[in-house]
Design an enzyme around this catalytic site. Structure first.
Site, short mmCIF file in Angstrom:
data_model
loop_
_atom_site.label_atom_id
_atom_site.label_comp_id
_atom_site.label_asym_id
_atom_site.label_seq_id
_atom_site.Cartn_x
_atom_site.Cartn_y
_atom_site.Cartn_z
CG HIS A 68 -2.01 -0.96 1.21
ND1 HIS A 68 -3.06 -0.92 2.08
CD2 HIS A 68 -2.25 -2.02 0.39
CE1 HIS A 68 -3.91 -1.90 1.81
NE2 HIS A 68 -3.44 -2.60 0.79
CD GLU A 70 -1.96 4.25 3.21
OE1 GLU A 70 -1.68 3.56 2.21
OE2 GLU A 70 -3.11 4.30 3.67
CB CYS A 98 -6.58 -0.36 5.13
SG CYS A 98 -4.86 -0.95 5.08
CB CYS A 101 -1.99 1.79 6.14
SG CYS A 101 -1.54 0.96 4.60
ZN LIG Z 1 -3.48 0.30 3.65
#
Ligand SMILES: [Zn+2]
Length: 163
Positions: A68, A70, A98, A101
């Site tokens: 992801h 992040e 999410c 993260c």
């Molecule tokens: Zn994430």
């Protein structure tokens, strides 16, 4: 007659982060080239003037479920500083983080998270959960949401519409 111009209320906290969010939006657009959902992130130095690292979603491009925006930006910022603690730093991301993260943000000791669009289906910074500001954790970063939210959301809706 002068046409009515809709007035967007100025929010000094939110508007302060618009320039950094534009960089995150640029980063998000790079994800699409790899077939990934457009989410982009930047990590800013404690004084807010330096971009330490950037990242965009690379799950499809790399086949890595943890890739992801992040996570990649946090890893790169830590590598650049030579230090896992990112105290004082700010993470700016186009979509609400999410749970994975949000966990990484807390672990990295980042002090502020700025995000654009809310993720009502999976967001862990105020929507579905609030992992980042969970009072049971001893590190609770500040959260600023809604920065260029419409632009961030439009990038996602355009992407899914084109599929
Ligand atoms: Zn994430």
């Amino acid at each position: 007659m002068v046409p009515q111009v809709p007035q967007v209320p100025v929010d000094p906290v939110r508007d302060r982060w618009q320039a950094a969010m534009r960089l995150a939006l640029d980063e998000a657009r790079r994800a699409v080239r790899g077939g990934d959902v457009p989410v982009g992130a930047v990590v800013l130095s404690p004084d807010g003037t330096t971009v330490l690292a950037t990242g965009h979603n690379e799950r499809e491009a790399t086949g890595d479920p943890t890739a992801h925006a992040e996570i990649l930006a946090i890893r790169r910022a830590a590598a650049r500083l030579g230090e896992w603690r990112l105290n004082g730093c700010t993470l700016v991301v186009t979509l609400e983080p999410c749970t994975m993260c949000a966990g990484a943000i807390v672990q990295s000791r980042i002090d502020r998270v700025v995000y654009g669009a809310r993720d009502e289906k999976a967001g862990a910074a105020g929507s579905l959960w609030d992992v980042i500001r969970d009072r049971r954790l001893n590190h609770r970063p500040e959260v600023v949401e809604g920065v260029l939210a419409a632009d961030c959301a439009r990038l996602l809706t355009d992407f899914f519409r084109d599929r």
